[in-house]
Design a protein around this motif. Structure first.
Motif, PDB file in Angstrom:
ATOM      1  N   LYS A  26       0.816  -1.226   0.000  1.00  0.00           N
ATOM      2  CA  LYS A  26       0.000   0.000   0.000  1.00  0.00           C
ATOM      3  C   LYS A  26       0.847   1.272   0.000  1.00  0.00           C
ATOM      4  O   LYS A  26       0.482   2.283   0.591  1.00  0.00           O
ATOM      5  N   GLY A  27       2.020   1.217  -0.634  1.00  0.00           N
ATOM      6  CA  GLY A  27       2.859   2.400  -0.748  1.00  0.00           C
ATOM      7  C   GLY A  27       3.614   2.776   0.514  1.00  0.00           C
ATOM      8  O   GLY A  27       4.185   3.860   0.584  1.00  0.00           O
ATOM      9  N   GLN A  28       3.642   1.907   1.497  1.00  0.00           N
ATOM     10  CA  GLN A  28       4.332   2.209   2.758  1.00  0.00           C
ATOM     11  C   GLN A  28       5.855   2.149   2.616  1.00  0.00           C
ATOM     12  O   GLN A  28       6.546   3.021   3.128  1.00  0.00           O
ATOM     13  N   LEU A  29       6.365   1.118   1.968  1.00  0.00           N
ATOM     14  CA  LEU A  29       7.811   0.945   1.808  1.00  0.00           C
ATOM     15  C   LEU A  29       8.315   1.249   0.402  1.00  0.00           C
ATOM     16  O   LEU A  29       9.464   1.625   0.235  1.00  0.00           O
ATOM     17  N   PHE A  30       7.464   1.038  -0.584  1.00  0.00           N
ATOM     18  CA  PHE A  30       7.925   1.073  -1.963  1.00  0.00           C
ATOM     19  C   PHE A  30       7.133   2.047  -2.820  1.00  0.00           C
ATOM     20  O   PHE A  30       5.916   2.158  -2.678  1.00  0.00           O
ATOM     21  N   THR A  31       7.860   2.726  -3.709  1.00  0.00           N
ATOM     22  CA  THR A  31       7.253   3.449  -4.815  1.00  0.00           C
ATOM     23  C   THR A  31       7.839   2.840  -6.078  1.00  0.00           C
ATOM     24  O   THR A  31       8.839   2.110  -6.030  1.00  0.00           O
ATOM     25  N   TYR A  32       7.255   3.155  -7.214  1.00  0.00           N
ATOM     26  CA  TYR A  32       7.577   2.411  -8.431  1.00  0.00           C
ATOM     27  C   TYR A  32       7.864   3.337  -9.603  1.00  0.00           C
ATOM     28  O   TYR A  32       7.186   4.352  -9.778  1.00  0.00           O
ATOM     29  N   ILE A  33       8.851   2.935 -10.379  1.00  0.00           N
ATOM     30  CA  ILE A  33       9.246   3.667 -11.580  1.00  0.00           C
ATOM     31  C   ILE A  33       9.353   2.654 -12.720  1.00  0.00           C
ATOM     32  O   ILE A  33      10.152   1.722 -12.636  1.00  0.00           O
ATOM     33  N   PRO A  34       8.562   2.821 -13.779  1.00  0.00           N
ATOM     34  CA  PRO A  34       8.750   1.917 -14.919  1.00  0.00           C
ATOM     35  C   PRO A  34      10.065   2.236 -15.622  1.00  0.00           C
ATOM     36  O   PRO A  34      10.451   3.406 -15.731  1.00  0.00           O
ATOM     37  N   MET A  35      10.763   1.211 -16.072  1.00  0.00           N
ATOM     38  CA  MET A  35      12.031   1.440 -16.747  1.00  0.00           C
ATOM     39  C   MET A  35      11.846   2.159 -18.083  1.00  0.00           C
ATOM     40  O   MET A  35      12.813   2.571 -18.708  1.00  0.00           O
ATOM     41  N   GLN A  36      10.606   2.365 -18.469  1.00  0.00           N
ATOM     42  CA  GLN A  36      10.301   3.110 -19.687  1.00  0.00           C
ATOM     43  C   GLN A  36      10.208   4.618 -19.415  1.00  0.00           C
ATOM     44  O   GLN A  36       9.828   5.388 -20.286  1.00  0.00           O
ATOM     45  N   ASP A  37      10.562   5.067 -18.207  1.00  0.00           N
ATOM     46  CA  ASP A  37      10.527   6.485 -17.835  1.00  0.00           C
ATOM     47  C   ASP A  37      11.958   7.018 -17.785  1.00  0.00           C
ATOM     48  O   ASP A  37      12.586   7.060 -16.726  1.00  0.00           O
ATOM     49  N   PRO A  38      12.509   7.429 -18.937  1.00  0.00           N
ATOM     50  CA  PRO A  38      13.919   7.817 -18.987  1.00  0.00           C
ATOM     51  C   PRO A  38      14.262   9.014 -18.104  1.00  0.00           C
ATOM     52  O   PRO A  38      15.355   9.083 -17.563  1.00  0.00           O
ATOM     53  N   GLN A  39      13.335   9.956 -17.928  1.00  0.00           N
ATOM     54  CA  GLN A  39      13.623  11.127 -17.093  1.00  0.00           C
ATOM     55  C   GLN A  39      13.833  10.724 -15.638  1.00  0.00           C
ATOM     56  O   GLN A  39      14.743  11.205 -14.976  1.00  0.00           O
ATOM     57  N   ALA A  40      12.990   9.837 -15.135  1.00  0.00           N
ATOM     58  CA  ALA A  40      13.139   9.376 -13.752  1.00  0.00           C
ATOM     59  C   ALA A  40      14.422   8.568 -13.598  1.00  0.00           C
ATOM     60  O   ALA A  40      15.144   8.718 -12.607  1.00  0.00           O
ATOM     61  N   LEU A  41      14.716   7.712 -14.575  1.00  0.00           N
ATOM     62  CA  LEU A  41      15.924   6.892 -14.498  1.00  0.00           C
ATOM     63  C   LEU A  41      17.177   7.752 -14.461  1.00  0.00           C
ATOM     64  O   LEU A  41      18.121   7.469 -13.717  1.00  0.00           O
ATOM     65  N   THR A  42      17.179   8.821 -15.252  1.00  0.00           N
ATOM     66  CA  THR A  42      18.328   9.717 -15.315  1.00  0.00           C
ATOM     67  C   THR A  42      18.640  10.315 -13.952  1.00  0.00           C
ATOM     68  O   THR A  42      19.804  10.510 -13.599  1.00  0.00           O
ATOM     69  N   GLN A  43      17.609  10.583 -13.158  1.00  0.00           N
ATOM     70  CA  GLN A  43      17.822  11.167 -11.834  1.00  0.00           C
ATOM     71  C   GLN A  43      18.614  10.241 -10.919  1.00  0.00           C
ATOM     72  O   GLN A  43      19.202  10.690  -9.942  1.00  0.00           O
ATOM     73  N   PHE A  44      18.625   8.945 -11.251  1.00  0.00           N
ATOM     74  CA  PHE A  44      19.380   7.972 -10.453  1.00  0.00           C
ATOM     75  C   PHE A  44      20.625   7.474 -11.187  1.00  0.00           C
ATOM     76  O   PHE A  44      21.306   6.581 -10.704  1.00  0.00           O
ATOM     77  N   GLY A  45      20.891   8.017 -12.360  1.00  0.00           N
ATOM     78  CA  GLY A  45      22.032   7.559 -13.130  1.00  0.00           C
ATOM     79  C   GLY A  45      21.835   6.157 -13.679  1.00  0.00           C
ATOM     80  O   GLY A  45      22.793   5.427 -13.895  1.00  0.00           O
ATOM     81  N   VAL A  46      20.578   5.765 -13.892  1.00  0.00           N
ATOM     82  CA  VAL A  46      20.256   4.442 -14.425  1.00  0.00           C
ATOM     83  C   VAL A  46      20.026   4.561 -15.928  1.00  0.00           C
ATOM     84  O   VAL A  46      19.276   5.430 -16.381  1.00  0.00           O
ATOM     85  N   THR A  47      20.675   3.696 -16.689  1.00  0.00           N
ATOM     86  CA  THR A  47      20.548   3.708 -18.145  1.00  0.00           C
ATOM     87  C   THR A  47      19.627   2.579 -18.612  1.00  0.00           C
ATOM     88  O   THR A  47      19.390   1.623 -17.859  1.00  0.00           O
TER      89      THR A  47
END
Length: 136
Positions: A26-47
């Motif tokens: 229920k969103g207590q521990l985890f939030t989610y980012i689809p790997m198809q979201d390049p802008q969010a991935l860039t914020q973590f240095g994930v390619t």
């Protein structure tokens, strides 16, 4: 949110597992980012190439702490209520961790063939703030 989960939002299996985790957590521990979201991935240095190696779990409080692939699945399990006991038992049995890692790799590399590919990217009920261009 203490952890961000980067998942394949086009993979039927991945989305089903994220939905199950959403229902449980229920969103207590985890939030989610689809790997198809390049802008969010860039914020973590994930390619995109990083994403080819499997899901990623990032500690929001210390983004340098991250797990990938079967290690990420184990970390999610370890963080869930009573999950620590099961993950430790799994890791302690000789050969099981090795076999689990190989099994994860086979599923990862053949996920679309085995489970199918969605026609649109799944957006989580509990998105990371990073999915909206601001981390938090």
């Amino acid at each position: 949110m203490p952890y961000h989960v980067i998942y394949d939002g086009n993979c039927n299996l991945c989305v089903t597992l994220v939905q199950q985790l959403e229902n449980l957590d229920k969103g207590q521990l985890f939030t989610y980012i689809p790997m198809q979201d390049p802008q969010a991935l860039t914020q973590f240095g994930v390619t995109p190439q990083d994403c080819e190696l499997g899901m990623i779990v990032i500690d929001a409080g210390n983004p340098q702490r991250r797990w990938q692939g079967s290690d990420a699945a184990e970390e999610i399990g370890r963080l869930l209520p009573a999950g620590y006991v099961f993950v430790e038992a799994y890791r302690a049995l000789p050969g099981l961790k090795w076999a689990g890692d190989r099994f994860y790799e086979q599923i990862r590399d053949n996920r679309y063939t085995i489970f199918g590919k969605r026609s649109s990217t799944y957006q989580s009920t509990y998105p990371s703030a990073c999915s909206n261009n601001t981390c938090g």
